[in-house]
Design an enzyme around this catalytic site. Structure first.
Site, PDB file in Angstrom:
ATOM      1  N   LEU A 251       1.044  -1.327  -0.193  1.00  0.00           N
ATOM      2  CA  LEU A 251      -0.234   0.110  -0.078  1.00  0.00           C
ATOM      3  C   LEU A 251       1.300   0.918  -0.422  1.00  0.00           C
ATOM      4  CD1 LEU A 251      -1.739   0.679   3.590  1.00  0.00           C
ATOM      5  CD2 LEU A 251       0.541  -0.347   3.093  1.00  0.00           C
TER       6      LEU A 251
ATOM      7  N   HIS B  72       5.598   5.707 -11.171  1.00  0.00           N
ATOM      8  CA  HIS B  72       6.180   4.152 -11.748  1.00  0.00           C
ATOM      9  C   HIS B  72       6.463   4.406 -13.061  1.00  0.00           C
ATOM     10  CE1 HIS B  72       3.554   2.568  -8.791  1.00  0.00           C
ATOM     11  NE2 HIS B  72       2.486   2.584  -9.416  1.00  0.00           N
TER      12      HIS B  72
END
Length: 288
Positions: free
Chosen positions: A56, A150
């Site tokens: 998370l 990312h």
């Protein structure tokens, strides 16, 4: 014992945990049911207590410390790895500070959004999209700016998009510590010996991945189908580092600082529980 293990389909997570998925290491008698989902989906599942072991965002962890505790292994944390605020047209930082721009973010509870709130508290006009949809939305001029995470940090320039600010650089310039992005948490309700067993297995998986880089290629590739192999490994090399196997003192200090700054600015609630996995003492009373 069988536990649910959730993580993202991003190259760093798939790389780190492939050895668990394909049972290449000693799992110490544990079995895992695997679920892959984008990080904001994982964040919301953690709020619901749906996973026993899950990746998370550190931002999201601030809202569920009562049910979960952070493991030493499996984190995405480092330097020069922060989210970027980008746009189609050139935008100055003072335009962001003025609070008039429409910004698309990869999730309310992502650490990226927490950093944006720390850097530009006036920026309130935010819309959530899954991270992979942000660049297309900017190219179609649906929003003024977008927050990317990312592998997008390696591809946005080739698409004609421009960087406004690197929020990782912002964080490091203000604190001097690495940036904590995401971690692996486990339910507090599980027995302590199980928590430590899972932590050892995760660390073993990370160590195996780093020692046998090519073994995980097919698994990583299966979940990164639109990404070149060069970008795939750039992503892995950026986010899998010395903090991935063990946060260590420096990593824990960085997490504590992120929580302290978020609480001080009113972004997150105060975490009253110990954030980190306590040392295991198998001979202590009540441990069998």
């Amino acid at each position: 014992m069988k536990l649910s293990l959730s993580f993202s389909p991003c190259p760093n997570d798939c790389f780190m945990f492939e050895a668990i998925v394909n049972q290449r290491i000693d799992l110490e008698g544990l079995e895992f049911s695997i679920r892959l989902a984008d990080v904001e989906t994982l964040n919301k599942a953690a709020f619901a207590g749906a996973a026993e072991v899950t990746k998370l965002s550190y931002h999201a962890y601030a809202y569920c410390t009562g049910n979960y505790v952070l493991l030493d292994a499996g984190s995405a944390l480092g330097r020069k790895c922060g989210p970027l605020l980008i746009s189609k047209r050139a935008i100055a930082k003072d335009e962001i500070a003025a609070g008039r721009l429409r910004i698309v973010i990869p999730g309310k509870y992502t650490t990226a959004n927490l950093l944006l709130s720390l850097a530009f508290p006036e920026a309130q006009d935010k819309t959530e999209l899954v991270f992979s949809a942000i660049e297309p939305a900017l190219l179609e001029a649906q929003y003024d700016a977008g927050l990317i995470i990312h592998e997008n940090r390696f591809t946005y320039e080739a698409k004609g998009l421009k960087k406004i600010i690197d929020l990782g650089e912002f964080w490091e310039s203000k604190t001097g510590v690495p940036l904590p992005l995401g971690g692996i948490v486990i339910k507090r309700s599980l027995p302590d010996d199980i928590k430590h067993k899972v932590n050892r297995v995760l660390r073993r998986s990370v160590e195996y991945a780093l020692a046998h880089r090519a073994v995980s290629r097919d698994f990583v590739r299966a979940h990164s189908q639109e990404m070149s192999e060069e970008v795939m490994y750039q992503h892995i090399d950026l986010y899998v580092n010395r903090y991935s196997g063990d946060l260590g003192k420096e990593g824990k200090r960085a997490v504590e600082m992120l929580f302290a700054k978020a609480k001080a600015t009113g972004i997150t609630p105060d975490a009253k529980e110990n954030l980190f996995l306590s040392p295991w003492h198998p001979t202590a009373p009540g441990n069998y």
